[in-house]
Design a protein around this motif. Structure first.
Motif, PDB file in Angstrom:
ATOM      1  N   GLN A  94     -61.445 -19.323  44.329  1.00 43.90           N
ATOM      2  CA  GLN A  94     -61.018 -17.939  44.549  1.00 43.90           C
ATOM      3  C   GLN A  94     -60.337 -17.872  45.892  1.00 43.90           C
ATOM      4  N   VAL A  95     -59.246 -17.075  45.917  1.00 41.21           N
ATOM      5  CA  VAL A  95     -58.506 -16.892  47.162  1.00 41.21           C
ATOM      6  C   VAL A  95     -59.023 -15.612  47.810  1.00 41.21           C
ATOM      7  N   ASN A  96     -59.649 -15.768  48.993  1.00 40.01           N
ATOM      8  CA  ASN A  96     -60.257 -14.638  49.700  1.00 40.01           C
ATOM      9  C   ASN A  96     -59.474 -14.310  50.960  1.00 40.01           C
ATOM     10  N   GLN A  97     -59.764 -13.131  51.475  1.00 39.48           N
ATOM     11  CA  GLN A  97     -59.240 -12.738  52.769  1.00 39.48           C
ATOM     12  C   GLN A  97     -59.874 -13.643  53.836  1.00 39.48           C
ATOM     13  N   PRO A  98     -59.181 -13.895  54.943  1.00 40.81           N
ATOM     14  CA  PRO A  98     -59.717 -14.824  55.949  1.00 40.81           C
ATOM     15  C   PRO A  98     -61.074 -14.377  56.466  1.00 40.81           C
ATOM     16  N   GLY A  99     -62.070 -15.284  56.393  1.00 44.59           N
ATOM     17  CA  GLY A  99     -63.407 -15.006  56.897  1.00 44.59           C
ATOM     18  C   GLY A  99     -64.166 -13.974  56.114  1.00 44.59           C
ATOM     19  N   SER A 100     -63.821 -13.753  54.849  1.00 49.82           N
ATOM     20  CA  SER A 100     -64.460 -12.713  54.048  1.00 49.82           C
ATOM     21  C   SER A 100     -64.778 -13.250  52.658  1.00 49.82           C
ATOM     22  N   ASN A 101     -65.700 -12.569  52.001  1.00 54.04           N
ATOM     23  CA  ASN A 101     -66.018 -12.903  50.610  1.00 54.04           C
ATOM     24  C   ASN A 101     -65.225 -12.058  49.622  1.00 54.04           C
ATOM     25  N   SER A 102     -64.347 -11.218  50.121  1.00 58.33           N
ATOM     26  CA  SER A 102     -63.529 -10.345  49.258  1.00 58.33           C
ATOM     27  C   SER A 102     -62.260 -11.065  48.843  1.00 58.33           C
ATOM     28  N   ALA A 103     -61.874 -10.912  47.600  1.00 56.24           N
ATOM     29  CA  ALA A 103     -60.671 -11.548  47.083  1.00 56.24           C
ATOM     30  C   ALA A 103     -59.427 -10.929  47.699  1.00 56.24           C
ATOM     31  N   SER A 104     -58.442 -11.790  47.939  1.00 54.13           N
ATOM     32  CA  SER A 104     -57.164 -11.338  48.475  1.00 54.13           C
ATOM     33  C   SER A 104     -56.221 -11.002  47.330  1.00 54.13           C
ATOM     34  N   MET A 105     -55.167 -10.249  47.673  1.00 56.82           N
ATOM     35  CA  MET A 105     -54.136  -9.948  46.669  1.00 56.82           C
ATOM     36  C   MET A 105     -53.460 -11.229  46.197  1.00 56.82           C
ATOM     37  N   ALA A 106     -53.473 -12.284  47.067  1.00 56.41           N
ATOM     38  CA  ALA A 106     -52.838 -13.553  46.699  1.00 56.41           C
ATOM     39  C   ALA A 106     -53.648 -14.316  45.665  1.00 56.41           C
ATOM     40  N   ASN A 107     -54.843 -13.845  45.332  1.00 56.84           N
ATOM     41  CA  ASN A 107     -55.659 -14.543  44.337  1.00 56.84           C
ATOM     42  C   ASN A 107     -54.964 -14.580  42.981  1.00 56.84           C
ATOM     43  N   ASP A 108     -54.095 -13.549  42.701  1.00 61.69           N
ATOM     44  CA  ASP A 108     -53.399 -13.488  41.413  1.00 61.69           C
ATOM     45  C   ASP A 108     -52.153 -14.353  41.386  1.00 61.69           C
ATOM     46  N   TYR A 109     -51.818 -15.021  42.498  1.00 59.48           N
ATOM     47  CA  TYR A 109     -50.603 -15.829  42.554  1.00 59.48           C
ATOM     48  C   TYR A 109     -50.845 -17.284  42.121  1.00 59.48           C
ATOM     49  N   PHE A 110     -52.042 -17.605  41.740  1.00 56.16           N
ATOM     50  CA  PHE A 110     -52.386 -19.010  41.440  1.00 56.16           C
ATOM     51  C   PHE A 110     -53.102 -19.112  40.097  1.00 56.16           C
ATOM     52  N   LEU A 111     -52.848 -20.242  39.415  1.00 60.58           N
ATOM     53  CA  LEU A 111     -53.536 -20.525  38.158  1.00 60.58           C
ATOM     54  C   LEU A 111     -54.871 -21.187  38.453  1.00 60.58           C
ATOM     55  N   LYS A 112     -55.861 -20.947  37.576  1.00 60.43           N
ATOM     56  CA  LYS A 112     -57.191 -21.548  37.706  1.00 60.43           C
ATOM     57  C   LYS A 112     -57.407 -22.441  36.484  1.00 60.43           C
ATOM     58  N   PRO A 113     -58.164 -23.517  36.594  1.00 59.03           N
ATOM     59  CA  PRO A 113     -58.779 -24.092  37.800  1.00 59.03           C
ATOM     60  C   PRO A 113     -57.818 -25.029  38.519  1.00 59.03           C
ATOM     61  N   ALA A 114     -58.269 -25.518  39.659  1.00 55.88           N
ATOM     62  CA  ALA A 114     -57.516 -26.547  40.393  1.00 55.88           C
ATOM     63  C   ALA A 114     -57.999 -27.927  39.951  1.00 55.88           C
ATOM     64  N   LYS A 115     -57.232 -28.932  40.289  1.00 57.63           N
ATOM     65  CA  LYS A 115     -57.606 -30.317  39.953  1.00 57.63           C
ATOM     66  C   LYS A 115     -57.890 -31.078  41.249  1.00 57.63           C
ATOM     67  N   LEU A 116     -59.040 -31.737  41.254  1.00 61.81           N
ATOM     68  CA  LEU A 116     -59.448 -32.548  42.415  1.00 61.81           C
ATOM     69  C   LEU A 116     -59.478 -34.014  42.000  1.00 61.81           C
ATOM     70  N   VAL A 117     -58.762 -34.838  42.755  1.00 64.64           N
ATOM     71  CA  VAL A 117     -58.720 -36.285  42.503  1.00 64.64           C
ATOM     72  C   VAL A 117     -59.374 -36.981  43.697  1.00 64.64           C
ATOM     73  N   VAL A 118     -60.421 -37.766  43.417  1.00 62.56           N
ATOM     74  CA  VAL A 118     -61.128 -38.511  44.465  1.00 62.56           C
ATOM     75  C   VAL A 118     -60.940 -40.002  44.169  1.00 62.56           C
ATOM     76  N   LYS A 119     -60.404 -40.723  45.152  1.00 56.53           N
ATOM     77  CA  LYS A 119     -60.174 -42.158  45.001  1.00 56.53           C
ATOM     78  C   LYS A 119     -60.491 -42.848  46.321  1.00 56.53           C
ATOM     79  N   ASN A 120     -61.444 -43.772  46.252  1.00 56.80           N
ATOM     80  CA  ASN A 120     -61.880 -44.511  47.453  1.00 56.80           C
ATOM     81  C   ASN A 120     -62.322 -43.563  48.564  1.00 56.80           C
ATOM     82  N   GLY A 121     -62.965 -42.443  48.168  1.00 56.00           N
ATOM     83  CA  GLY A 121     -63.466 -41.489  49.149  1.00 56.00           C
ATOM     84  C   GLY A 121     -62.438 -40.498  49.652  1.00 56.00           C
ATOM     85  N   LYS A 122     -61.152 -40.655  49.318  1.00 55.15           N
ATOM     86  CA  LYS A 122     -60.100 -39.730  49.742  1.00 55.15           C
ATOM     87  C   LYS A 122     -59.863 -38.692  48.644  1.00 55.15           C
ATOM     88  N   MET A 123     -59.769 -37.392  49.075  1.00 53.41           N
ATOM     89  CA  MET A 123     -59.644 -36.293  48.114  1.00 53.41           C
ATOM     90  C   MET A 123     -58.243 -35.686  48.175  1.00 53.41           C
TER      91      MET A 123
END
Length: 262
Positions: A37-66
């Motif tokens: 979720q895209v939140n306002q800086p330092g807050s638990n409230s969602a930002s208007m920019a939260n609607d600018y991104f598709l969910k979910p994200a993809k995380l690739v971990v290889k040899n400890g690097k993310m």
């Protein structure tokens, strides 16, 4: 009142700093889907920019690097997307106005990203930062590798090789021709004979010297014996002794007669 308020703020800040920090465990190598979720800086409230991104994200971990991969909707509106370390576009679709960006992350928990939105139709131009808060629950943790003990290296004693005997020296070969006998090197037998003759001559000289000394010693001893056995005597000694004896006897007799007469 103001002074008390500042005191409370300082106390709260000190308590927050004293709380223990929990470090996230490392994630095992693999590819994972993360909701966020895209939140306002330092807050638990969602930002208007939260609607600018598709969910979910993809995380690739290889040899400890993310590495994180996120797809942006309304790609034409988002003119800047600057995560720490920068982002790289790995895919785009003009028909859907989407693009997928990839960037490295050190912590798959909360990431602050700066961005800029430019919408010409409504004359909206605004730059700000937002917090991407990822849900990493259920991700497998990387196994903790125990330090391997290095095998002890056993030292093998070095075996000393026996000393090889020296190769025998071959005598030089005699040259052929009329001068064969004269060009032969002196052999060890000739050296031994010469040494023996010299030793005999030296011994003979020593014997002569010893005999001479012996003869001299015998002569001196003979002369000394003659001196002892034949001392010089005087023929006048018995006569003098006889005269002295007679005179003494006469004096003795006269002395005795005088004493008798008196």
């Amino acid at each position: 009142m103001r002074k008390n308020f500042l005191t409370i703020i300082v106390m709260i800040w000190m308590m927050a700093m004293s709380l223990p920090t929990h470090s996230e465990a490392a994630i095992a190598d693999g590819t994972y889907s993360l909701n966020y979720q895209v939140n306002q800086p330092g807050s638990n409230s969602a930002s208007m920019a939260n609607d600018y991104f598709l969910k979910p994200a993809k995380l690739v971990v290889k040899n400890g690097k993310m590495t994180m991969q996120i797809t942006i909707k309304n790609s034409s509106w988002m003119t800047q997307f600057n995560p720490p370390g920068g982002a790289k576009v790995i895919g785009s679709n003009e028909s859907t106005d989407q693009r997928t960006v990839q960037f490295s992350v050190a912590d798959a928990n909360v990431i602050t990203i700066a961005m800029k939105i430019d919408i010409d139709d409504i004359d909206y131009h605004h730059a700000y930062s937002v917090d991407f808060v990822f849900d990493r629950s259920g991700l497998p943790e990387a196994p903790v590798e125990e330090p391997k003990e290095e095998p002890k290296q056993e030292t093998t004693p070095v075996q000393q090789q026996p000393a090889q005997p020296a190769a025998p020296v071959e005598p030089p070969k005699s040259s052929s021709g009329s001068n064969t006998s004269s060009n032969k090197p002196a052999t060890s037998t000739d050296s031994k004979v010469t040494t023996t003759e010299s030793s005999q001559q030296t011994q003979a000289t020593k014997d002569d010297s010893t005999e001479t000394e012996k003869n001299t010693t015998d002569t001196e001893q003979a002369e000394q014996s003659e001196v002892v056995e034949n001392p010089e005597t005087s023929d006048e000694l018995p006569i003098v002794a006889l005269v002295v004896f007679i005179i003494a006897a006469i004096v003795f007799v006269r002395t005795k007669q005088t004493k008798t007469n008196g």
